[in-house]
Design a protein around this motif. Sequence first.
Motif: not given
Lengths: 272, 184
Positions: B160, B143, B112, B158, B164, B108, B174-175
């Motif tokens: 977290r 973001a 950004e 973005a 998410v 994230p 994303d993680t």
Amino acid sequence: MTGPSGVGIGWRPEIAGFVAELPGLRFVEVVAEAVPATGPLPPGLAQLRERAVTVVPHGVRLSLGGAEPVDPARVAHLATVAQRVDAPLVSEHIAFVRAGGLEAGHLLPLPRSRQAVDAVCANVARAQAELPVPLALEPIAALVDWPDDELDEADFLTEILDRTGALLLLDVANVHANARNRGADPLALLDRLPLERVAYAHVAGGAEHGGFYHDTHTDPVPTAVLDLVGALCARQRPPALLLERDGHYPPAAELRAELDALATAAGFPAVT
Amino acid sequence: MTDARDGTQPPGDLTGLAERQAALVATLVAGGPPPPGFAPAQLAATRAALLRKRAGEVARHWPLLAAGLGAGWTTTFAGWAARRPTAGSLRDGWDLARALHDRHALPPAAAEELAVREARLRYDGLSAPRPRRLPAVGRAGGAVAAQIAGRVRLLRPAPRPSTVPPVGDDGPPDTAGSASWISD
């Protein structure tokens, strides 16, 4: 403009505050490509000049050892920076950093051949013609050796210095690194170099990594390098010794201790 | 400035050296074949050292990208960069950030950082980024950053990990695996 003297340190923006507070400091080096040709000087550097601290621009991207002619714009920048900081001399490397349109991103060694001597001497002559002050040449630390060297290190360097009239910037850590990685005797090299031509010497830290000694500039100065400083000074003490640190900056006390250890090894006054 | 005018070397005399230097650089930074006679262990050590140095320089230009990948930064960068000659630290980091974004693997804070850069500069992936003259919006990984008259603001952070949703049609969230996709 006074020549380099005593113990100095490589000026970097990250340690500008530390450097500004060294009471006895008379000499710094700055990476030439990091100094703009116009506009204000980096603030810490301008203050050092006001204190009459000697500033030596140190080029890292001229590629004097490249087979192609050195880029006149890069030489012009180095000359401009030398004038901006009222430098007594500038320095660069016996190395190449790009070829065939690709940037290596670091200093690479030349083959120790007659052809390479010709190439570097031609480029040094081109640079000297445009520079307002003398040029000192620094032999590099190399992890890789060319397979067909015609000359040994001392003959290679001496021939380049003789033909160009350049000064020598001797990096003691590089001497250590090359000897360690080639299984050679660093003292034997010191004994054969023209030490009276040394304008100043570099000292830096490094670390063992995967069977090689790496001249990282981000680790403490090893005892073996300090011992080599002592051996160099016993033969011929250079006018100045400069500590290079380029990252993983330690607490101020540790950096001061490294500068003090250098001063002690060389018999120079402490700058801290 | 030509050799002939300098009166030093006739042009072409250094051709052999030029070709050999080009071959050495190519094998070190562009995946070229090892030139004959060089010790493989020395070449490997030099490649690794160059990549570590380059990773450090890119991290200075893209601190949130490097911090977002944490302990995986050097490995991730080295895996991505091993056969890609540098285009300078700004562009190297930008290209890597976009590649990670395309794979939904951009952390994230790094998203950004990328969104802010995209809003401030126009970068076509081929030549040096240039300042945008008109107002612009940059987006990456949720973001959103806006630039007006050269001033950039992050309008929306973005998401977290705790909040998410899965991103994209077929990619992982994303993680997951932000550093693993490339470090094989």
